[in-house]
Design a protein around this motif. Sequence first.
Motif, PDB file in Angstrom:
ATOM      1  N   GLY A   1     112.909 -11.890 -45.129  1.00  0.00           N
ATOM      2  CA  GLY A   1     112.890 -11.628 -46.569  1.00  0.00           C
ATOM      3  C   GLY A   1     112.740 -10.153 -46.905  1.00  0.00           C
ATOM      4  N   THR A   2     112.607  -9.291 -45.877  1.00  0.00           N
ATOM      5  CA  THR A   2     112.343  -7.876 -46.152  1.00  0.00           C
ATOM      6  C   THR A   2     113.371  -6.934 -45.510  1.00  0.00           C
ATOM      7  OG1 THR A   2     110.958  -7.523 -44.186  1.00  0.00           O
ATOM      8  CG2 THR A   2     109.851  -8.386 -46.136  1.00  0.00           C
ATOM      9  N   SER A   3     114.483  -7.481 -44.998  1.00  0.00           N
ATOM     10  CA  SER A   3     115.399  -6.648 -44.212  1.00  0.00           C
ATOM     11  C   SER A   3     116.017  -5.522 -45.046  1.00  0.00           C
ATOM     12  CB  SER A   3     116.501  -7.505 -43.588  1.00  0.00           C
ATOM     13  OG  SER A   3     117.219  -8.177 -44.594  1.00  0.00           O
ATOM     14  N   HIS A   4     116.116  -5.705 -46.367  1.00  0.00           N
ATOM     15  CA  HIS A   4     116.737  -4.663 -47.193  1.00  0.00           C
ATOM     16  C   HIS A   4     115.859  -3.416 -47.311  1.00  0.00           C
ATOM     17  CE1 HIS A   4     114.369  -7.324 -49.705  1.00  0.00           C
ATOM     18  NE2 HIS A   4     114.307  -6.415 -50.646  1.00  0.00           N
ATOM     19  N   PHE A   5     114.614  -3.462 -46.845  1.00  0.00           N
ATOM     20  CA  PHE A   5     113.742  -2.282 -46.877  1.00  0.00           C
ATOM     21  C   PHE A   5     113.792  -1.477 -45.575  1.00  0.00           C
ATOM     22  CE2 PHE A   5     111.344  -4.798 -50.152  1.00  0.00           C
ATOM     23  CZ  PHE A   5     111.402  -3.865 -51.165  1.00  0.00           C
ATOM     24  N   GLN A   6     114.514  -1.979 -44.565  1.00  0.00           N
ATOM     25  CA  GLN A   6     114.513  -1.303 -43.267  1.00  0.00           C
ATOM     26  C   GLN A   6     115.180   0.072 -43.344  1.00  0.00           C
ATOM     27  OE1 GLN A   6     113.468  -2.019 -39.969  1.00  0.00           O
ATOM     28  NE2 GLN A   6     112.243  -3.642 -40.887  1.00  0.00           N
ATOM     29  N   VAL A   7     114.564   1.029 -42.691  1.00  0.00           N
ATOM     30  CA  VAL A   7     115.149   2.359 -42.524  1.00  0.00           C
ATOM     31  C   VAL A   7     115.525   2.447 -41.054  1.00  0.00           C
ATOM     32  CG1 VAL A   7     114.662   4.838 -42.615  1.00  0.00           C
ATOM     33  CG2 VAL A   7     113.645   3.297 -44.315  1.00  0.00           C
ATOM     34  N   ASN A   8     116.767   2.831 -40.751  1.00  0.00           N
ATOM     35  CA  ASN A   8     117.123   2.775 -39.340  1.00  0.00           C
ATOM     36  C   ASN A   8     116.416   3.863 -38.549  1.00  0.00           C
ATOM     37  OD1 ASN A   8     118.739   5.105 -39.033  1.00  0.00           O
ATOM     38  ND2 ASN A   8     120.492   4.033 -39.944  1.00  0.00           N
ATOM     39  N   GLU A   9     116.365   3.642 -37.256  1.00  0.00           N
ATOM     40  CA  GLU A   9     115.515   4.435 -36.398  1.00  0.00           C
ATOM     41  C   GLU A   9     115.864   5.927 -36.421  1.00  0.00           C
ATOM     42  OE1 GLU A   9     114.726   2.677 -32.550  1.00  0.00           O
ATOM     43  OE2 GLU A   9     115.072   4.631 -31.638  1.00  0.00           O
ATOM     44  N   SER A  10     117.153   6.246 -36.375  1.00  0.00           N
ATOM     45  CA  SER A  10     117.489   7.669 -36.303  1.00  0.00           C
ATOM     46  C   SER A  10     117.112   8.359 -37.622  1.00  0.00           C
ATOM     47  CB  SER A  10     118.968   7.864 -35.974  1.00  0.00           C
ATOM     48  OG  SER A  10     119.757   7.265 -36.966  1.00  0.00           O
ATOM     49  N   ARG A  11     117.247   7.630 -38.715  1.00  0.00           N
ATOM     50  CA  ARG A  11     116.857   8.229 -40.003  1.00  0.00           C
ATOM     51  C   ARG A  11     115.338   8.396 -40.078  1.00  0.00           C
ATOM     52  NH1 ARG A  11     118.172   9.872 -44.726  1.00  0.00           N
ATOM     53  NH2 ARG A  11     116.981   9.224 -46.551  1.00  0.00           N
ATOM     54  N   ALA A  12     114.602   7.439 -39.574  1.00  0.00           N
ATOM     55  CA  ALA A  12     113.137   7.542 -39.593  1.00  0.00           C
ATOM     56  C   ALA A  12     112.684   8.752 -38.778  1.00  0.00           C
ATOM     57  CB  ALA A  12     112.511   6.253 -39.062  1.00  0.00           C
ATOM     58  N   VAL A  13     113.307   8.954 -37.611  1.00  0.00           N
ATOM     59  CA  VAL A  13     112.950  10.101 -36.769  1.00  0.00           C
ATOM     60  C   VAL A  13     113.272  11.408 -37.500  1.00  0.00           C
ATOM     61  CG1 VAL A  13     113.566  11.330 -34.657  1.00  0.00           C
ATOM     62  CG2 VAL A  13     113.221   8.858 -34.604  1.00  0.00           C
ATOM     63  N   ALA A  14     114.433  11.459 -38.129  1.00  0.00           N
ATOM     64  CA  ALA A  14     114.821  12.683 -38.830  1.00  0.00           C
ATOM     65  C   ALA A  14     113.850  12.969 -39.986  1.00  0.00           C
ATOM     66  CB  ALA A  14     116.253  12.538 -39.350  1.00  0.00           C
ATOM     67  N   LEU A  15     113.448  11.921 -40.693  1.00  0.00           N
ATOM     68  CA  LEU A  15     112.512  12.091 -41.811  1.00  0.00           C
ATOM     69  C   LEU A  15     111.166  12.605 -41.323  1.00  0.00           C
ATOM     70  CD1 LEU A  15     113.052   8.845 -43.860  1.00  0.00           C
ATOM     71  CD2 LEU A  15     113.195  11.191 -44.714  1.00  0.00           C
ATOM     72  N   MET A  16     110.704  12.012 -40.234  1.00  0.00           N
ATOM     73  CA  MET A  16     109.405  12.419 -39.694  1.00  0.00           C
ATOM     74  C   MET A  16     109.435  13.900 -39.328  1.00  0.00           C
ATOM     75  SD  MET A  16     107.383  10.908 -36.394  1.00  0.00           S
ATOM     76  CE  MET A  16     108.439  11.606 -35.138  1.00  0.00           C
TER      77      MET A  16
END
Length: 324
Positions: free
Chosen positions: A274-289
């Motif tokens: 029920g929450t898949s639309h909130f997922q941020v993909n891994e490469s984007r999460a790393v770039a954001l961090m």
Amino acid sequence: MPDPITDVDTLFDFLELPDAGRAAARRAAATFGLRVPRSYAERMRRGDVDDPLLRQVLPLADEDAPAPDFVEDAVGDRASAVGDGLLHKYHGRALLITTGACAVHCRYCFRRHFDYAEQHAGGSHARAALARIAADDSIAEVILSGGDPLSLSNTRLGVLGDGLDAITHVRRIRLHTRTPIVQPDRVDDGLLEWIGGRRAHCVVVVHANHPAEISPAVERALVSLRTAGAVLFNQSVLLAGVNDEADTLVALSHRLFESGVIPYYVHLPDRVCGTSHFQVNESRAVALMNAAAARLPGYLMPRFARECAGEDAKRTWGIGATRL
Ligand SMILES: *Cc1c(COP(=O)(O)O)cnc(C)c1O
Ligand code: SF4
């Protein structure tokens, strides 16, 4: 306190949202109910379905989208439940599910499928949960969680706080709560006295995801918790369309600091159905961090974390990581 908004039509009317989303919102709210404190809704932009605060609470058709590898208990909570609402997953810390109730219903909540009727320390379970903690002197810290522990009355909190203070090996009481962010008037004199009157040190971990959540009233509530003697941290969840921009994460850290709060964790969303639309993909999460780390003092940079069932601690990543 005014009643929260629990009805889709009231929310759509209040925020002047386009009618097109109403039917889907009603369907999704039938699975996991809508709940938005008025003062939180007042911080949202009218007529904007993409408002980052609204997006956290608005039921969407996306919640029904098929997502095969998304499960109900993604973090292994059922396996770590020892009974009477106590979860004992990590060394030295035990987490008490004090109630199933929250001031707000966040659509991405990883506990949206948790069986609160079976697993909580309400009523007669409270005494049994305290006895379990008293019998295990490895427990130095008790986390009051939920749901949201600030859904309990000050009287009920008092019973738990006094019970924990009487257990000498409990050195810290930690509250995990989103209530000061969404409903700051819950931070009342009785709660401040509860914090100030503890033998054990008091840690409050709030949950804010976006700088616009920290209104002047929220800032005052947070500062008063700190003045009362609590050490304050924030955990947030990395959410697509809410806070998945470096500017937003940086601004959130600055707003938290102004309110006396140190950023602690940014959780990658658990893979809960029920929450898949909130997922941020891994490469984007790393770039954001890495982008946020390049702009913040080290003490305002939260650790990116993911909970992996069965491991000894939440998994975190160092700055410069290239994958999670
Ligand atoms: C997250 C969590 C904790 C606390 O972990 P910290 O890394 O100390 O913040 C404790 N117990 C459970 C069950 C948890 O999920
Ligand atoms: S406040 Fe926390 S526990 Fe409650 S719905 Fe939101 S994320 Fe879930």
